[in-house]
Scaffold this motif. Sequence first.
Motif, short mmCIF file in Angstrom:
data_model
loop_
_atom_site.label_atom_id
_atom_site.label_comp_id
_atom_site.label_asym_id
_atom_site.label_seq_id
_atom_site.Cartn_x
_atom_site.Cartn_y
_atom_site.Cartn_z
N PRO A 1 0.81 -1.22 0.00
CA PRO A 1 0.00 0.00 0.00
C PRO A 1 0.84 1.28 0.00
N ARG A 2 0.19 2.37 -0.31
CA ARG A 2 0.78 3.71 -0.17
C ARG A 2 0.75 4.05 1.32
N SER B 1 3.22 -1.52 -6.96
CA SER B 1 2.26 -2.20 -6.10
C SER B 1 1.06 -2.72 -6.89
N ASP C 1 -1.78 -2.70 -5.79
CA ASP C 1 -2.90 -1.81 -5.47
C ASP C 1 -3.28 -0.95 -6.67
N GLN D 1 -7.07 -0.31 -8.06
CA GLN D 1 -7.68 1.02 -8.18
C GLN D 1 -8.13 1.29 -9.63
N TYR E 1 -0.14 7.60 -7.43
CA TYR E 1 1.00 6.70 -7.65
C TYR E 1 1.91 7.30 -8.72
#
Length: 847
Positions: free
Chosen positions: A175-176, A545, A547, A551, A695
């Motif tokens: 994750p961020r 990532s 993620d 998203q 990102y």
Amino acid sequence: MWRTTWRSLLAHKLRLALSGLAIVLGVAFVVGTLIFTDTLSKTFNELFESTAADVNVTRAAAFDQGLEGTGTGGTATYVPADLVDEIADVEGVAAVEGSVQAEGVYILDADGEVLDTGGAPGIGVSWDTEESLSPTTLVDGRAATAPDEIMIDTNSAEETGYRVGDTITVLTPGPRVEAELVGTFRFGDEGGLAGASLTAFDMTTAQELLTAPGQFTGIGVGAADGVDPGELADRVAAAVGPDYDVKTASEQAESLSADFSEALQFINIFLLVFAGIALFVGTFIILNTFSMLVAQRTRELALLRALGASRGQVSRSVLGEALVVGIVGSTVGLAAGYGIAAGLRALFGSFGLTLDGSLVLAGDTVLWGYAVGVLVTLVSAYVPARRAARMPPVAAMRDDVVTVQRGLRRRTAVGAVLAAVGLAALVGGTLSDDGGTGASLVGLGALALILGATALSPVLARPFLRSVGALLPRVWGTTGRLAQENAVRNPRRTAATASALMIGLALVSAFSVIGASTNASIDKLIAGSVRAEFVVSSAVGLPFSPDVAEQVGDVDGVASVMPLRWGQAQLDGQTTFLTAVEPDRLARTIELTWVDGSAEGLGGDGVIVDQPTAEGRGWAVGDPVEVLTLDNREQQLTVSGIFESNQVIGSTVISLGTLAGAGGVDQDRFLFVDLDDGVSTADVRPQLDEVLAAYPIVDLKDQTEFQDEQKGQVDQLLLLINAMLVLSVLIAALGIVNTLAMSVIERTREIGLLRAVGLGRAQLRRMVRLEAVVISIYGAVLGLVLGTLFGVALSRSLADQGITELAVPVPRMVVFLLVAAVIGVLAAVGPARRAARLKVLDAIAQT
């Protein structure tokens, strides 16, 4: 004789200086390369030495990944946390602590941009609580102890301006993360990281973000007082068993340094190849210079023979001049090479690769510099020296000595044989089924053809200069005719001068053909195989990532997102680069042409391969494939499909699930984004841009932008190669200057007579310029023809490597030809002005 040699050197110092300049440039490139790579090695060797505890324990890899290490190769190996307790019980252990380290952690600055590391990795680590085992030293603040706390190295803190207490954002393989900066630390004694950035977390957080709970990437062990690290390593190895790799600090540093040196060889070879080209081109200038000096000193050398000097003395006198030129040129080249190395360090530093400490000038580098410079000079001067030794003493009695040169029959025969061998090798390389063998044959053929063209150049010069040079009298009248005749008069000299330019332009044009063919192949490949409307990739070429995929998949209008990941494993005993995809989404995003089978088996234990791989490994659909993972696990896959080569997808493809079972890291390399039917890219792009703004490590590209990105990488490489080849073209230009300057001196009396019968100074300058232009064009045409042949042959030999299209950039070739003409004009400026300034009566009186 030595006194005579010194006087000759002083009398011809300007002419010899131009030859020496060619040596200076070549030696400088060799020395600069060696200094830079030695400095690079020293920086990383010190970096490796500072990271190691007395004894280091890692998971034993089933095969060598080289410098790729954890994460960058797409696969990773871990050490279980309970191994720490086993090692702690070993006799002689004073301290032991597990650690986590992984790439793919990027610091964002205050503007939300990724901290520029210039290609160096962004590394995440666990903070070591055992100071005796840690390569880091706390400088400000305290250690991170919670998930919302973070630490960064002092170099990164200085570059971003962050201070303890600030809230900073980092991108991780997961994750961020937004966290409070609670401390800054220095790595090693000097803090040098070669441009990389370090982010430290507490152990629990580091495991959650970078590995897995209860897993380390390595364990550091400290030896008790009086315990030898080698002996302790043996005890630890016996305790942990063969599944783990146990090394002392010196062994680990030596191993990493060896891997780094192997990787560094590419840079070394790449730069030294261009240095070799520069020196090869320089030999033509030196050969030409000494040949013309010997011809101009016919009476002087013959007089020495008449006064009792032996052939050996005359020959040694000429070689003595060459030796001095070589030594002086090499000495200046050493100094210039140090400057080139400093420039390379500054250039890499601007990209983020910081090399700490002073430049390394090793004794071997000095020896190589002198050996190369002196040897090239002496070899180039050997033939003129022998010619000088054969000067008959009776020549001293005559005023109108004409040096008679041997015919070109033997040279023509040798050149014809070399050219035939070169053409045969080019054809063989083009027809070869093995890309590596074919490229090697093309390389050998190109070398043979260049040597053959160099030998045949005097033979080809006359018809070319008489045909193309025939335009000069029609445009410039008598001046043009004189320029043409001057160029034709001595075909050996003209050929030697033109050959230097020929080699440079042959290589430039060859790479231009390869670059244009590669770009055309990229256009066809992406347009024909990528069905996805958008591609997401890392802006710095490193994984990101998963993620991001999640998203992007939630955006309205997006039908599917297919991640593409990389990994490594041994398939049937051979280390293989793997591409992993989502089987259900493959057909929707990438179009493959099937030779046999399909991608349906990927969902289970299947693997699909391209046709060259299947043929090379002897695989057919349905064949079992034995797999050995990096962490020594074995499994079996089945070949479910064979497809035609496609560089987008790679040669060996498995599913994401299979890659995870092979130790694959959960990080993506590319995302292929497919939209719902009827949805336009313009409708969806603003939403995708908004999602990806969080990102900054990744970029969103449509098909055209993706094509341009891939072609941009090719263009950057071509730009670098051509910039290196400019050195050879520069030396070739010096050769033209040298030849014209010495030709003016040689024809002093002739020029005086031309001026006496009415040739004006402007006409004389024009005559010299036109002579230079026609020589330059001759060399350029020969080089462009050869370069086009080389480029076409190499492109065809690499067809199975993805260069499927052939493109010859004709407009660029025309530009090269015009540049060659401009080089001729500029090279003639000095000699033309000198010729025009000669006093008529003094010139006529010259003997």
